[in-house]
Design a protein around this motif. Structure first.
Motif, short mmCIF file in Angstrom:
data_model
loop_
_atom_site.label_atom_id
_atom_site.label_comp_id
_atom_site.label_asym_id
_atom_site.label_seq_id
_atom_site.Cartn_x
_atom_site.Cartn_y
_atom_site.Cartn_z
N CYS A 180 0.83 -1.20 0.00
CA CYS A 180 0.00 0.00 0.00
C CYS A 180 0.86 1.25 0.00
CB CYS A 180 -0.90 0.03 1.23
SG CYS A 180 -2.14 -1.25 1.22
N SER A 181 0.58 2.14 -0.96
CA SER A 181 1.22 3.44 -0.89
C SER A 181 0.18 4.39 -0.29
CB SER A 181 1.64 3.90 -2.28
OG SER A 181 0.54 3.84 -3.16
N GLY A 182 0.62 5.57 0.11
CA GLY A 182 -0.33 6.55 0.64
C GLY A 182 -0.70 6.27 2.08
N ARG A 183 -1.48 7.16 2.62
CA ARG A 183 -1.83 7.18 4.03
C ARG A 183 -3.02 6.25 4.29
NH1 ARG A 183 -4.07 12.27 6.81
NH2 ARG A 183 -4.69 12.93 4.73
N GLU A 211 -4.56 3.29 -2.54
CA GLU A 211 -4.58 4.53 -1.76
C GLU A 211 -5.81 5.36 -2.07
OE1 GLU A 211 -1.73 7.60 -2.54
OE2 GLU A 211 -1.20 6.73 -4.48
N CYS A 263 -5.79 -1.51 2.65
CA CYS A 263 -4.83 -0.45 2.90
C CYS A 263 -5.34 0.50 3.98
CB CYS A 263 -4.59 0.35 1.62
SG CYS A 263 -3.79 -0.60 0.33
N HIS A 264 -6.56 0.29 4.40
CA HIS A 264 -7.23 1.25 5.29
C HIS A 264 -7.90 0.52 6.44
CE1 HIS A 264 -6.52 4.04 2.03
NE2 HIS A 264 -6.96 3.10 1.22
#
Ligand SMILES: [Zn+2]
Length: 347
Positions: A64-67, A344, A199-200
């Motif tokens: 996962c990239s990003g927040r 993301e 990713c979240h």
């Protein structure tokens, strides 16, 4: 493996849920079934004071990239129904609506109370069908007098359409009484099942009391305090004879909502959904609904505002005992949810 809830197909999830009885505020049978299905899939499951059911799946490492964001998914467990207002001396039940029940649709139907009591709906003699109003209708549960009726049903008891789901077009479509929104509940559960590396932090909320004004979603949004939210619900279609004009058709993919009476969806999130659909070859259509609302209404205005969108499963004959969904559209909804949550969310 009919009883292995982790390996149910999407169609089975939706069918099982649609056959349960859960008018607004009385969602317990639906909540029990969903809890059984999500418990093996989630990191944590809980219920709140109003009966909303929460299932959390936390982000997994890798890829996962990003927040990581807090993402709330919402699908409502309740369905429309009727509530007994009084019982007359001959044992006929008078009733009022719970949610958007149409008198014309109710006439001649059978309804079932939560204890299993079945009744037939009819109306006083009317000169003209336009005089048909709920106040002039009654339910006959076969009781010969008031006393026998009261042994079975009390003032305040709620009933829903009594109708089992059927598979149409070789199993590609489903007709049932509560596709609104058990189809959405089934899609959200299936997305949790397929989500291998979120990713979240995903909190799926199966909400109560949507049909009477999205009353469960508001406290649920407060509790979850999401960065981003998505409601998953049904929407109408414009593809039947002389239907109200609408650019949504059954079988043409998941509908990405632009607006209804409760929300104008967040343009950035909406665009991201369109991009993910294109990227992964998921059939989609844009939806503008000029009536109705969803749980996204109270969610997007909760706390200091939550960017929110809606994925809709196109449904013919909404709020009738024969709501029809296309399983390809439900599948597209699941795939888009999974793709959104496994990448993301640059908002
Ligand atoms: Zn709904």
């Amino acid at each position: 493996m009919a009883n292995d809830v982790t390996s149910l197909a999407l169609v089975d999830r939706i069918e099982r849920l649609a056959n349960l009885t859960g008018p607004s505020g009385h969602e317990a049978p639906v909540r029990r079934e969903i809890r059984a299905q999500v418990e093996p899939l989630a990191d944590e499951v809980w219920e709140d004071a109003l009966g909303n059911l929460y299932a959390v799946k936390r982000p997994r490492d890798g890829g996962c990239s990003g927040r990581p964001r807090k993402v709330m998914l919402a699908a409502h467990m309740d369905e429309i129904g009727v509530v007994v207002t009084h019982i007359d001396e001959r044992g006929f039940l008078r009733f009022a609506a719970v949610g958007g029940v149409s008198p014309a649709v109710l006439l001649g139907q059978r309804v079932v109370f939560q204890d299993g009591t079945v009744g037939v709906v009819d109306a006083e003699h009317l000169e003209e069908i336009k005089d048909l109003k709920l106040e002039r209708m009654f339910i006959d549960i076969g009781a010969p007098n008031a006393e026998r009726a009261r042994e079975k049903v009390s003032v305040g008891a709620m009933a829903t359409y009594h109708r089992t789901a059927e598979r149409l077009d070789g199993g590609r479509r489903l007709a049932g009484k509560a596709m609104d929104d058990r189809a959405g509940c089934g899609a959200v559960i299936e997305a949790l099942a397929r989500l291998e590396r979120p990713c979240h932090e995903v909190t799926a909320v199966f909400t109560v009391q949507e049909e009477v004004g999205s009353r469960g979603a508001r406290p649920a949004a407060f509790r979850v305090a999401p960065d981003v939210a998505l409601a998953v619900d049904v929407t109408a279609t414009g593809d039947t004879p002389k239907a109200r004009t609408m650019a949504v058709s059954l079988g043409q993919g998941v509908a990405i909502k632009v607006k209804d009476r409760s929300v104008i969806t967040h343009p950035g999130l909406r665009q991201l959904l369109v991009e993910r659909a294109r990227q992964h070859g998921i059939p989609y259509q844009m939806e503008v609904l000029d009536f109705g609302g969803t749980d996204a209404g109270p969610i997007h205005t909760s706390r200091d505002g939550v960017p929110s969108a809606v994925l809709s499963i196109p449904t013919r004959y909404v709020h009738t005992p024969g709501e029809v969904v296309d399983l390809g559209d439900a599948e597209a909804t699941v795939r888009l949810l999974v793709q959104l949550l496994q990448d993301e969310i640059p908002l």
